[in-house]
Write a protein that holds these residues in place. Structure first.
Motif, mmCIF file in Angstrom:
data_model
loop_
_atom_site.group_PDB
_atom_site.id
_atom_site.type_symbol
_atom_site.label_atom_id
_atom_site.label_comp_id
_atom_site.label_asym_id
_atom_site.label_seq_id
_atom_site.Cartn_x
_atom_site.Cartn_y
_atom_site.Cartn_z
ATOM 1 N N TYR B 18 -8.087 16.987 13.678
ATOM 2 C CA TYR B 18 -7.533 16.153 14.740
ATOM 3 C C TYR B 18 -6.043 15.984 14.485
ATOM 4 N N ARG B 19 -5.327 15.707 15.528
ATOM 5 C CA ARG B 19 -3.877 15.528 15.361
ATOM 6 C C ARG B 19 -3.576 14.206 14.677
ATOM 7 N N PHE B 20 -2.517 14.208 13.908
ATOM 8 C CA PHE B 20 -2.048 12.963 13.298
ATOM 9 C C PHE B 20 -0.550 13.065 13.125
ATOM 10 N N GLU B 21 0.074 11.925 12.925
ATOM 11 C CA GLU B 21 1.502 11.904 12.581
ATOM 12 C C GLU B 21 1.603 11.859 11.069
ATOM 13 N N TYR B 22 2.716 12.365 10.550
ATOM 14 C CA TYR B 22 2.916 12.441 9.102
ATOM 15 C C TYR B 22 4.218 11.752 8.739
ATOM 16 N N HIS B 23 4.165 10.921 7.709
ATOM 17 C CA HIS B 23 5.372 10.234 7.239
ATOM 18 C C HIS B 23 5.448 10.366 5.739
ATOM 19 N N LYS B 24 6.649 10.595 5.257
ATOM 20 C CA LYS B 24 6.854 10.631 3.810
ATOM 21 C C LYS B 24 7.449 9.287 3.409
ATOM 22 N N ALA B 25 6.678 8.508 2.630
ATOM 23 C CA ALA B 25 7.177 7.189 2.234
ATOM 24 C C ALA B 25 8.240 7.340 1.153
ATOM 25 N N SER B 27 9.348 4.509 -0.611
ATOM 26 C CA SER B 27 9.099 3.464 -1.601
ATOM 27 C C SER B 27 7.738 2.855 -1.301
ATOM 28 N N LEU B 28 7.230 2.035 -2.224
ATOM 29 C CA LEU B 28 5.947 1.360 -1.992
ATOM 30 C C LEU B 28 6.034 0.452 -0.773
ATOM 31 N N GLU B 29 7.168 -0.249 -0.645
ATOM 32 C CA GLU B 29 7.353 -1.155 0.504
ATOM 33 C C GLU B 29 7.362 -0.358 1.808
ATOM 34 N N ASP B 30 8.059 0.775 1.766
ATOM 35 C CA ASP B 30 8.134 1.638 2.942
ATOM 36 C C ASP B 30 6.728 2.128 3.320
ATOM 37 N N ALA B 31 5.939 2.524 2.313
ATOM 38 C CA ALA B 31 4.586 3.020 2.578
ATOM 39 C C ALA B 31 3.730 1.921 3.219
ATOM 40 N N ALA B 32 3.774 0.736 2.630
ATOM 41 C CA ALA B 32 2.953 -0.368 3.149
ATOM 42 C C ALA B 32 3.388 -0.746 4.559
ATOM 43 N N SER B 33 4.687 -0.722 4.788
ATOM 44 C CA SER B 33 5.173 -1.105 6.113
ATOM 45 C C SER B 33 4.798 -0.054 7.159
ATOM 46 N N LYS B 34 4.903 1.225 6.783
ATOM 47 C CA LYS B 34 4.516 2.294 7.729
ATOM 48 C C LYS B 34 3.022 2.208 8.042
ATOM 49 N N ARG B 35 2.255 1.862 7.025
ATOM 50 C CA ARG B 35 0.809 1.781 7.241
ATOM 51 C C ARG B 35 0.461 0.604 8.151
ATOM 52 N N SER B 36 1.122 -0.518 7.934
ATOM 53 C CA SER B 36 0.742 -1.703 8.706
ATOM 54 C C SER B 36 1.155 -1.588 10.168
ATOM 55 N N THR B 37 2.166 -0.782 10.448
ATOM 56 C CA THR B 37 2.597 -0.670 11.850
ATOM 57 C C THR B 37 1.874 0.449 12.590
ATOM 58 N N ALA B 38 1.172 1.316 11.867
ATOM 59 C CA ALA B 38 0.468 2.409 12.540
ATOM 60 C C ALA B 38 -0.906 1.940 13.013
ATOM 61 N N ASP B 63 -2.236 8.406 11.470
ATOM 62 C CA ASP B 63 -1.050 8.706 10.665
ATOM 63 C C ASP B 63 -1.446 8.940 9.206
ATOM 64 N N LEU B 64 -0.794 9.903 8.571
ATOM 65 C CA LEU B 64 -0.902 10.068 7.125
ATOM 66 C C LEU B 64 0.427 9.647 6.508
ATOM 67 N N ILE B 65 0.357 8.818 5.483
ATOM 68 C CA ILE B 65 1.565 8.366 4.802
ATOM 69 C C ILE B 65 1.554 8.959 3.404
ATOM 70 N N ASP B 66 2.431 9.922 3.193
ATOM 71 C CA ASP B 66 2.457 10.682 1.944
ATOM 72 C C ASP B 66 3.173 9.874 0.865
ATOM 73 N N LEU B 67 2.483 9.687 -0.259
ATOM 74 C CA LEU B 67 3.054 8.902 -1.362
ATOM 75 C C LEU B 67 3.815 9.779 -2.358
ATOM 76 N N ALA B 68 3.822 11.103 -2.110
ATOM 77 C CA ALA B 68 4.358 12.034 -3.121
ATOM 78 C C ALA B 68 5.862 11.875 -3.353
ATOM 79 N N GLY B 69 6.567 11.313 -2.390
ATOM 80 C CA GLY B 69 8.019 11.219 -2.545
ATOM 81 C C GLY B 69 8.494 9.919 -3.184
ATOM 82 N N ILE B 70 7.550 9.060 -3.568
ATOM 83 C CA ILE B 70 7.943 7.768 -4.148
ATOM 84 C C ILE B 70 8.226 7.943 -5.632
#
Lengths: 171, 281
Positions: B18-25, B27-38, B63-70
């Protein structure tokens, strides 16, 4: 929404817009025409899709292209960049010399995994090679000549100091 | 080598997921914020379970929020009696760590038994624990060593972490950042792998720790669990014979085409005996 990715594939810079749900193996095969990387089981069991990501063997059927943004990728095509008539990578040559293949479908993954084994273990024993081939399936050979090939290829790599494109950066 | 232009019909296999959006977080704060708004996001670590699950359409996420860049989520450090492993550390790195092999060889050995080498180059300890597959290996070590799960919000004791099938104490959006393992006096892991998948049909981790003997089982139940009868027996006599007569009830154990519940119950005793023999070595 398409995302722009920039990565190095076999020493060449590649930049494309891709969908987030695009698998790395499909990108390599269908967009870059690098069909040497195969899709076997498509469930990360068989290893036919094994490529090197920043020098480490990974299964490209279980990775998104967007995860590879900025990475350095080597596929089977990148091992002997001169193509026909050029020298094979020592691991490829060892598969040829030792008849390490029959139908050849699993071979690209076997060679990429074999190089990883040689790089991790130097001169691995047959037991180590067999254990390390856990994630690469061959349905023809019974593995015997594959193990021989990887042992011979590892020896040749140790003698020649062979490096993959990922390590040399395509230089 | 020329890379040819785009070939026809590259869309066919794209339909698998299925289609999804992808985000590279970042920081931890950035990841949590991206997750809560999706709408319905999830975190992506190594992806060795998530991507196959998406491919089989067993899951879909907006949405997938990639933690690999933190930064700072990967790596292994040994500080006296505690080993800290960053959540994004891959299995291959855990298996190959000389520092870890000195401190807790049983944990390095366990990591080298997960899946296969190519998967171990991608799969992460944090991803494995967040997923809590009933047949995963790490839960046995985390529970068997009495480790602590460190998240972006708090620390969770292993005894409070594994709740049920794919269910952990993690709250919605909580991110594992590291796992702290106390160094045991001695420990060992023995696993009866599924010959195809290498997942544990049953795996038993035995450890003699500062706080006493711990026996943790994976593969057999809905999630990792301890066997208190075996722990009590081993406290008096740390030998395979001490657990040879102790069996767990098959009532709540997993049953599938690979093994019946009764067989899994029998394997718990067998693997426990082998693990004790190895640890007592």
């Amino acid at each position: 929404m398409a995302i722009n990715v920039s990565l190095s594939v076999n020493g060449q810079a590649v930049s494309r817009d891709v969908q987030p749900n695009r698998l790395l193996v499909d990108f390599l095969r269908e967009e870059l025409g690098l069909t040497g990387t195969h899709v076997g089981c498509d469930t990360s069991q068989c290893g036919a899709c094994t490529i090197h990501l920043d020098g480490l063997p990974v299964k490209s059927c279980t990775m998104l292209v967007v995860q590879a943004d900025g990475a350095r990728i080597t596929t089977i095509e990148g091992l002997a960049p001169d193509g026909d008539g050029g020298d094979l990578h020592p691991m490829q040559e060892a598969f040829r010399q030792n008849h390490g293949l029959q139908c050849g479908f699993c071979t690209p993954g076997m060679v990429m995994a074999g190089i990883g084994i040689a790089q991790r273990h130097g001169l691995p024993s047959n037991d180590v090679i067999r254990a390390e081939l856990d994630g690469n399936f061959c349905r023809c050979t019974g593995y015997h000549n594959i193990v021989k090939s990887i042992a011979a290829g590892a020896k040749a790599m140790a003698m020649t100091g062979a490096k993959t494109v990922a390590e040399t950066g395509g230089e | 080598m020329d890379i040819p232009a785009r070939l026809p019909d590259p869309r066919k296999r794209e339909k698998k997921m299925y289609r999804f959006e992808y985000h590279k977080a970042t920081s931890l704060e950035d990841a949590a914020s991206k997750r809560s708004t999706a709408d319905d996001a999830t975190y992506l670590a190594g992806g060795m379970t998530l991507i196959p699950t998406l491919k089989q359409r067993l899951a879909s996420h907006s949405d997938l929020i990639d933690l690999a860049g933190i930064d700072g989520l990967a790596g292994i450090s040994v500080d006296g009696a505690v080993v800290t492993i960053g959540a994004m550390t891959c299995h291959a790195e855990v298996a190959a760590s000389a520092a870890l092999r000195d401190a807790i060889p049983a944990l390095a050995d366990l990591a080298g038994l997960i899946a296969d080498p190519a998967v171990r180059n991608r799969g992460t300890i944090g991803g494995s624990l967040a997923n809590s597959d009933p047949a995963a290996d790490y839960p046995a070590a985390v529970l068997g060593l009495g480790a602590t799960i460190v998240t972006d919000k708090r620390e969770i004791a292993a005894d409070d972490y594994f709740l049920d099938l794919f269910e952990t104490a993690l709250e919605e959006g909580e991110i594992i950042t590291a796992i702290k393992f106390p160094v045991p006096k001695r420990a060992a892991y023995e696993k009866f792998p599924n010959p195809a998948s290498r997942y544990a049909i049953v795996g038993v981790f035995v450890a003699e720790t500062e706080g006493g003997v711990r026996v943790a089982v994976t593969g057999a139940g809905p999630c990792a669990f301890r066997v208190s009868d075996m722990e009590a027996a081993l406290a008096g006599n740390f030998a395979p014979d001490a657990v040879a007569g102790i069996t767990v009830s098959a009532d709540d154990l997993n049953q599938d085409l690979h093994a019946s519940a009764a067989y899994r119950a029998s394997l718990v005793t067998t693997m426990a005996k082998r693990a004790v023999a190895k640890a007592a070595g």
